[in-house]
Design a protein around this motif. Structure first.
Motif: not given
Length: 285
Positions: A4-5, A63-64, A77-78, A93-94
């Motif tokens: 998780i980030a 989960y970014f 991109k991420v 990515v959110e």
């Protein structure tokens, strides 16, 4: 292994764990903002971290949540970077506002972010809605770290800052004009550079001049952002996330009180609440 980030422009908090019952491993890197940094720079931040690299082959889900991830282009991109660094993982990515929502509420609410940058949104219980676009540190970001950094620099160079504060300010930071200009106009992350000055505001917050800068900045944030959701706030709570909102809690509460509003929660680091939320939603087994 789950990763998780939660990333702002200044820093990114990462949490690694095998299952909901395992002890998480915490890692911190520079912030990964796709609106500011190029793919090569984003990848380098991840690959240069020894702990992330050592576990990269074990990560299966990511989960970014990050600043600058508010468009499909920036999200893709991420995701491309994450796929290249964690080859066995699938990723979600959110934008950072969703992390703020997850960290504060499961029910409808107005949620604010006050960190390096600032933002505000309405969560209807399923998705987030913003009434004003986020145009970043050059145009908006009232009440944020980089906003206060700009105010302090202007006060110093315009000689509006009281002399006793100017002396301390010059001792604490490199304020040679050529160096400041270089950081502002040649740095890849000028918003982070500006936000570094915000600590001076809180270190000297008992001084009336500093209180004035803080209160004026927060008043602008309330006026320009929060009051856009006046109708929603008649029935839903108001939450705050981020280091600036945490340290300025008392000032924010006083400003809200004058408008008949109240802050329900002030969360400094959303990552802890984010972990629990993802566990509760059974996204991690």
């Amino acid at each position: 292994m789950i990763l998780i980030a939660e990333s702002g422009s200044t820093k990114c908090d990462w949490v690694l764990f095998y299952s909901s019952n395992s002890s998480p491993k915490r890692i911190r890197t520079k912030g990964l903002n796709p609106a500011i940094l190029k793919k090569k720079e984003l990848k380098k931040i991840i690959s240069d971290n020894k702990e992330l690299s050592e576990h990269s082959h074990l990560v299966t889900s990511i989960y970014f949540f990050g600043a600058g991830c508010n468009t499909s282009k920036s999200k893709n991109k991420v995701q491309l970077i994450l796929s290249s660094c964690f080859k066995k993982a699938t990723s979600i990515v959110e934008e950072d506002t969703m992390a703020a929502v997850y960290a504060t509420t499961k029910t409808p609410a107005v949620v604010c972010i006050l960190g390096t940058g600032s933002n505000c949104c309405y969560f209807n219980g399923k998705s987030i809605h913003s009434k004003a676009p986020s145009l970043g540190f050059l145009v908006m970001d009232e009440g944020s770290g980089n906003y206060f950094g700009k105010e302090l620099l202007k006060a110093h160079y315009y000689k509006q800052m009281p002399e006793e504060l100017r002396i301390i300010f010059k001792e604490q930071f490199d304020l040679k004009e050529k160096n400041v200009i270089k950081k502002l106009y040649q740095s890849k992350t000028p918003n982070k550079y500006l936000a570094n000055f915000a600590i001076f505001l809180f270190d000297n917050i008992e001084h009336p001049f500093m209180k004035k800068i803080l209160n004026e900045g927060m008043d602008k944030f309330v006026e320009n952002h929060i009051l856009q959701y006046s109708k929603e706030l008649e029935t839903v709570p108001l939450h705050f996330v981020g280091s600036i909102s945490f340290y300025a809690k008392e000032n924010i509460e006083n400003i809200l009180n004058k408008r008949g509003l109240k802050g329900t929660s002030f969360v400094q680091r959303p990552i802890d609440n984010l972990i629990e939320r993802i566990k509760q939603d059974h996204l991690i087994s």
